[in-house]
Design a protein around this motif. Structure first.
Motif, PDB file in Angstrom:
ATOM      1  N   UNK A 147     -24.573   1.201 -40.200  1.00 24.37           N
ATOM      2  CA  UNK A 147     -25.813   1.666 -39.303  1.00 24.37           C
ATOM      3  C   UNK A 147     -25.432   2.226 -38.076  1.00 24.37           C
ATOM      4  N   UNK A 148     -25.284   3.368 -37.656  1.00 26.73           N
ATOM      5  CA  UNK A 148     -24.456   3.623 -36.293  1.00 26.73           C
ATOM      6  C   UNK A 148     -25.329   3.150 -35.096  1.00 26.73           C
ATOM      7  N   UNK A 149     -26.431   2.396 -35.362  1.00 20.06           N
ATOM      8  CA  UNK A 149     -27.324   2.025 -34.196  1.00 20.06           C
ATOM      9  C   UNK A 149     -26.894   0.863 -33.994  1.00 20.06           C
ATOM     10  N   UNK A 150     -26.089   0.018 -34.578  1.00 22.08           N
ATOM     11  CA  UNK A 150     -25.814  -1.183 -34.205  1.00 22.08           C
ATOM     12  C   UNK A 150     -24.070  -1.269 -34.247  1.00 22.08           C
ATOM     13  N   UNK A 151     -23.767  -2.392 -33.461  1.00 24.21           N
ATOM     14  CA  UNK A 151     -22.290  -2.393 -33.267  1.00 24.21           C
ATOM     15  C   UNK A 151     -21.494  -2.971 -34.486  1.00 24.21           C
ATOM     16  N   UNK A 152     -20.628  -2.048 -34.741  1.00 25.62           N
ATOM     17  CA  UNK A 152     -19.814  -2.412 -36.077  1.00 25.62           C
ATOM     18  C   UNK A 152     -18.422  -2.599 -35.660  1.00 25.62           C
ATOM     19  N   UNK A 153     -17.630  -3.507 -36.340  1.00 27.84           N
ATOM     20  CA  UNK A 153     -16.258  -3.870 -36.117  1.00 27.84           C
ATOM     21  C   UNK A 153     -15.390  -3.857 -37.468  1.00 27.84           C
ATOM     22  N   UNK A 154     -14.599  -3.320 -37.501  1.00 30.37           N
ATOM     23  CA  UNK A 154     -13.614  -3.257 -38.731  1.00 30.37           C
ATOM     24  C   UNK A 154     -12.160  -3.463 -38.874  1.00 30.37           C
TER      25      UNK A 154
ATOM     26  N   UNK B 192     -18.939   1.352 -32.424  1.00 28.95           N
ATOM     27  CA  UNK B 192     -17.800   1.256 -33.354  1.00 28.95           C
ATOM     28  C   UNK B 192     -16.420   0.835 -32.905  1.00 28.95           C
ATOM     29  N   UNK B 193     -15.931  -0.319 -33.524  1.00 33.08           N
ATOM     30  CA  UNK B 193     -14.332  -0.608 -33.130  1.00 33.08           C
ATOM     31  C   UNK B 193     -13.587  -0.894 -34.468  1.00 33.08           C
ATOM     32  N   UNK B 194     -12.559  -0.079 -34.729  1.00 32.04           N
ATOM     33  CA  UNK B 194     -11.816  -0.428 -35.957  1.00 32.04           C
ATOM     34  C   UNK B 194     -10.161  -0.646 -35.587  1.00 32.04           C
ATOM     35  N   UNK B 195      -9.965  -1.720 -35.926  1.00 34.41           N
ATOM     36  CA  UNK B 195      -8.655  -2.012 -35.540  1.00 34.41           C
ATOM     37  C   UNK B 195      -7.738  -1.660 -36.940  1.00 34.41           C
TER      38      UNK B 195
ATOM     39  N   UNK C  78     -22.731 -13.746 -28.892  1.00 35.48           N
ATOM     40  CA  UNK C  78     -23.863 -13.841 -29.990  1.00 35.48           C
ATOM     41  C   UNK C  78     -24.154 -12.473 -30.034  1.00 35.48           C
ATOM     42  N   UNK C  79     -24.814 -12.147 -31.297  1.00 37.19           N
ATOM     43  CA  UNK C  79     -25.308 -10.816 -31.583  1.00 37.19           C
ATOM     44  C   UNK C  79     -26.546 -10.315 -30.586  1.00 37.19           C
ATOM     45  N   UNK C  80     -27.156 -10.969 -29.901  1.00 36.07           N
ATOM     46  CA  UNK C  80     -27.954 -10.585 -28.811  1.00 36.07           C
ATOM     47  C   UNK C  80     -27.298  -9.791 -27.425  1.00 36.07           C
ATOM     48  N   UNK C  81     -26.113 -10.466 -27.421  1.00 32.09           N
ATOM     49  CA  UNK C  81     -25.476 -10.096 -25.988  1.00 32.09           C
ATOM     50  C   UNK C  81     -24.278  -9.269 -26.269  1.00 32.09           C
ATOM     51  N   UNK C  82     -24.092  -8.905 -27.476  1.00 28.90           N
ATOM     52  CA  UNK C  82     -22.681  -8.308 -28.106  1.00 28.90           C
ATOM     53  C   UNK C  82     -22.828  -6.919 -27.363  1.00 28.90           C
ATOM     54  N   UNK C  83     -21.668  -6.364 -26.888  1.00 27.74           N
ATOM     55  CA  UNK C  83     -21.585  -4.922 -26.642  1.00 27.74           C
ATOM     56  C   UNK C  83     -20.241  -4.426 -26.917  1.00 27.74           C
ATOM     57  N   UNK C  84     -19.893  -3.095 -27.076  1.00 27.56           N
ATOM     58  CA  UNK C  84     -18.790  -2.718 -27.415  1.00 27.56           C
ATOM     59  C   UNK C  84     -17.620  -3.040 -26.552  1.00 27.56           C
ATOM     60  N   UNK C  85     -18.097  -2.905 -25.353  1.00 26.23           N
ATOM     61  CA  UNK C  85     -16.997  -3.247 -24.107  1.00 26.23           C
ATOM     62  C   UNK C  85     -16.739  -4.763 -24.374  1.00 26.23           C
TER      63      UNK C  85
END
Length: 310
Positions: free
Chosen positions: A18-25, A93-96, A118-125
């Motif tokens: 879901x592009x509206x949530x932060x995703x890491x891969x 989105x962050x992909x390593x 935490x998921x509440x405070x997480x940001x891409x930065x």
């Protein structure tokens, strides 16, 4: 493997992101070859990852995403092969991409960064900085160990215990510090480019996390510069020690030569064999020459020791 930050961190398949949530891969280069176009990344970006593996770090900025290739050295063992990986950043989105991670340290740092906030405070930065920060978390201690090592080397010089391989050891240290410094320089350049936020991927209020991380890397670079300076001073001290040692040896040789030079004169004097040399026919002549020789050597030795030439 992809992770999405909703009410909690969950693993997710590529199709369900879901592009509206932060995703890491975290994916390997081979895995990335089959999915890069699904995220809108260009073929050039993928080819660049392959061609730049093992070379200097670099960053590319596009309209809707950025990617960087990093080559990181382990500060605890600089002689090991460097870890090479790519980071692709898009909105939420962050992909390593694992290019060369033989010791799995990059993967471990990525997994550690997932639980840092935490998921509440997480940001891409925060996610990005948490990952990079974990990669260099041991560097400060490694630098301190190098400081202790240089101090021990200084003690060897002061105690005259430095071996013939001492210069070679210092050369290796300078080489290791130079490699680490280049690694930090590349990391600073990449973070600076991301901090400019030309494609507005990051939120302006959270750019301070990138800035704080860059300042941390700069301090590490300054520490490395200090160590390089210490090694240079140690090289100068060791060179001075060698010069002093050489001068001392030459001084001893000169003193010994001076002590025994009168004996050479005596030998030359009595070696002329003139007819009217009363000592040649004197029954105590031989003993006389021995006593004179011993007396001369003794007197000169005492004088040399008093003047600390021996």
């Amino acid at each position: 493997m992809f992770y999405q930050f909703e009410d909690e961190i969950t693993t997710i398949e590529l199709e369900a992101i879901n592009p509206h949530y932060i995703t890491a891969g975290y994916v390997t280069l081979n895995e990335f070859s089959g999915i890069y176009d699904s995220f809108g990344f260009s073929r050039f970006a993928f080819d660049y990852c392959k061609s730049n593996a093992g070379f200097g770090s670099s960053v590319e900025i596009y309209d809707d995403y950025s990617f960087a290739v990093l080559n990181i050295k382990n500060a605890e063992n600089v002689n090991e092969n460097m870890d090479s990986f790519a980071v692709f950043i898009k909105k939420n989105l962050l992909i390593v991409v694992d290019i060369s991670d033989n010791d799995c340290s990059v993967r471990d740092s990525f997994l550690n960064s997932l639980s840092r906030y935490s998921c509440i405070n997480i940001t891409l930065e925060k996610l990005m900085v948490g990952f990079l920060d974990d990669l260099i978390k041991k560097d400060k201690n490694a630098i301190k160990e190098s400081e202790f090592e240089i101090t021990k080397l200084e003690e060897l010089v002061l105690k005259n215990k430095a071996t013939d391989k001492f210069n070679f050891l210092l050369l290796n240290l300078k080489k290791e510090f130079l490699i680490l410094r280049n690694s930090y320089e590349q990391l600073i350049d990449i973070v600076s480019s991301l901090e400019d936020n030309d494609n507005e991927i990051f939120e302006d209020d959270d750019l301070r996390y990138l800035s704080n991380f860059k300042d941390k890397v700069k301090r590490l670079r300054e520490d490395i510069d200090m160590l390089r300076s210490s090694v240079s001073h140690l090289q100068d001290a060791y060179s001075s020690y060698l010069d002093l040692k050489t001068n001392h040896i030459m001084g001893v040789f000169t003193a010994v030569t001076t002590i025994f030079f009168p004996l050479t004169l005596v030998v030359g004097w009595y070696g002329m064999n003139f007819e009217n040399m009363p000592e040649l026919s004197w029954r105590f002549g031989y003993l006389f020459v021995i006593i004179v020789s011993i007396l001369v050597v003794s007197v000169l030795t005492i004088i040399m020791k008093k003047r600390k030439w021996l």
